[in-house]
Design a protein around this motif. Structure first.
Motif, PDB file in Angstrom:
ATOM      1  N   PRO A 194      59.219  60.039 -98.183  1.00  0.00           N
ATOM      2  CA  PRO A 194      58.440  59.972 -99.414  1.00  0.00           C
ATOM      3  C   PRO A 194      58.782  59.833-100.411  1.00  0.00           C
ATOM      4  O   PRO A 194      58.161  58.850-101.264  1.00  0.00           O
ATOM      5  CB  PRO A 194      57.426  61.326 -98.877  1.00  0.00           C
ATOM      6  CG  PRO A 194      57.938  61.697 -97.840  1.00  0.00           C
ATOM      7  CD  PRO A 194      59.201  61.169 -97.399  1.00  0.00           C
ATOM      8  N   ASP A 195      59.961  60.304-101.020  1.00  0.00           N
ATOM      9  CA  ASP A 195      60.489  59.980-102.400  1.00  0.00           C
ATOM     10  C   ASP A 195      60.973  58.516-102.656  1.00  0.00           C
ATOM     11  O   ASP A 195      60.806  58.078-103.685  1.00  0.00           O
ATOM     12  CB  ASP A 195      61.466  60.997-102.826  1.00  0.00           C
ATOM     13  CG  ASP A 195      62.747  60.876-101.922  1.00  0.00           C
ATOM     14  OD1 ASP A 195      62.589  60.725-100.867  1.00  0.00           O
ATOM     15  OD2 ASP A 195      63.830  61.208-102.360  1.00  0.00           O
ATOM     16  N   LYS A 236      57.619  56.750-103.148  1.00  0.00           N
ATOM     17  CA  LYS A 236      57.050  56.802-104.629  1.00  0.00           C
ATOM     18  C   LYS A 236      57.887  56.162-105.717  1.00  0.00           C
ATOM     19  O   LYS A 236      57.225  55.805-106.440  1.00  0.00           O
ATOM     20  CB  LYS A 236      57.288  58.426-104.715  1.00  0.00           C
ATOM     21  CG  LYS A 236      56.890  59.139-106.339  1.00  0.00           C
ATOM     22  CD  LYS A 236      55.530  59.014-106.312  1.00  0.00           C
ATOM     23  CE  LYS A 236      55.216  59.881-107.602  1.00  0.00           C
ATOM     24  NZ  LYS A 236      53.847  59.591-108.245  1.00  0.00           N
ATOM     25  N   ALA A 237      59.220  56.071-105.265  1.00  0.00           N
ATOM     26  CA  ALA A 237      59.889  55.336-106.291  1.00  0.00           C
ATOM     27  C   ALA A 237      59.643  54.128-106.467  1.00  0.00           C
ATOM     28  O   ALA A 237      59.371  53.363-107.577  1.00  0.00           O
ATOM     29  CB  ALA A 237      61.465  55.870-106.162  1.00  0.00           C
TER      30      ALA A 237
END
Length: 190
Positions: A7-8, A11-12
């Motif tokens: 997920p990160d 998001k990035a």
């Protein structure tokens, strides 16, 4: 980005899209007179999921070709693990949100369309050169990805990567129809 991305990472990529698209809109608004128009077509997705098959699958298949070459020792694991394609495919809602948030344009029209991966699939009178969907798709993708791959892995692997990619694409297209989603937005400078 891929279906396996954490997920990160998703998001990035989204945050970078927001920054880049907002700056693009701001810069273009400075070039247009009030009431001036601009039409943009972006590769996008219908889904809310930024790693959905409709937007990332052709990149995942390229990653499969590269992974096969890693297993055979043709490319280095460290290079493959750190290689990224700087691409985010926005949904219509994300495009609309960024246009409204940036504020330089009003949306006149926003549409989503699909284009078959194999642009010649429904044609009946084709020479043999255009009948191979894997060939057609891999050539289009090579035009996009070759500079990135060359600068990262070197030119010597290109023919082999795209030979493998062609085989993978041909296999997938023989089983299922795939489409590229386009988000088109017509904007008027506010």
């Amino acid at each position: 980005m891929a279906s396996t991305s954490p997920p990160d990472v998703l998001k990035a990529y989204y945050v970078q899209f927001q920054k880049d698209f907002s700056l693009f809109l701001k810069c273009r608004s400075e070039e247009l007179v009030d009431g001036g128009r601009m039409v943009l077509t972006l590769i996008g997705r219908r889904s809310d999921d930024p790693s959905s098959k409709e937007c990332c699958y052709f990149w995942e298949l390229l990653a499969m070709a590269l992974s096969d070459m890693l297993v055979e020792g043709l490319i280095e694991e460290e290079k493959l693990n750190s290689f990224n394609i700087p691409m985010y495919t926005p949904s219509p809602a994300e495009v609309k949100y960024e246009v409204v948030k940036e504020g330089s344009f009003n949306i006149d029209r926003l549409e989503v369309t699909e284009v078959n991966w194999n642009a010649y699939q429904d044609e009946t009178d084709l020479s043999d050169a255009f009948k191979d969907g894997g060939y057609n798709v891999s050539k289009c993708m090579r035009a996009v990805a070759e500079p990135l791959l060359t600068s990262y892995f070197g030119e010597e692997i290109l023919d082999e990567v795209f030979r493998r990619y062609r085989e993978i694409i041909s296999d997938r297209l023989s089983k299922e129809k795939y489409e590229i989603v386009n988000v088109t937005v017509s904007l008027i400078k506010a």
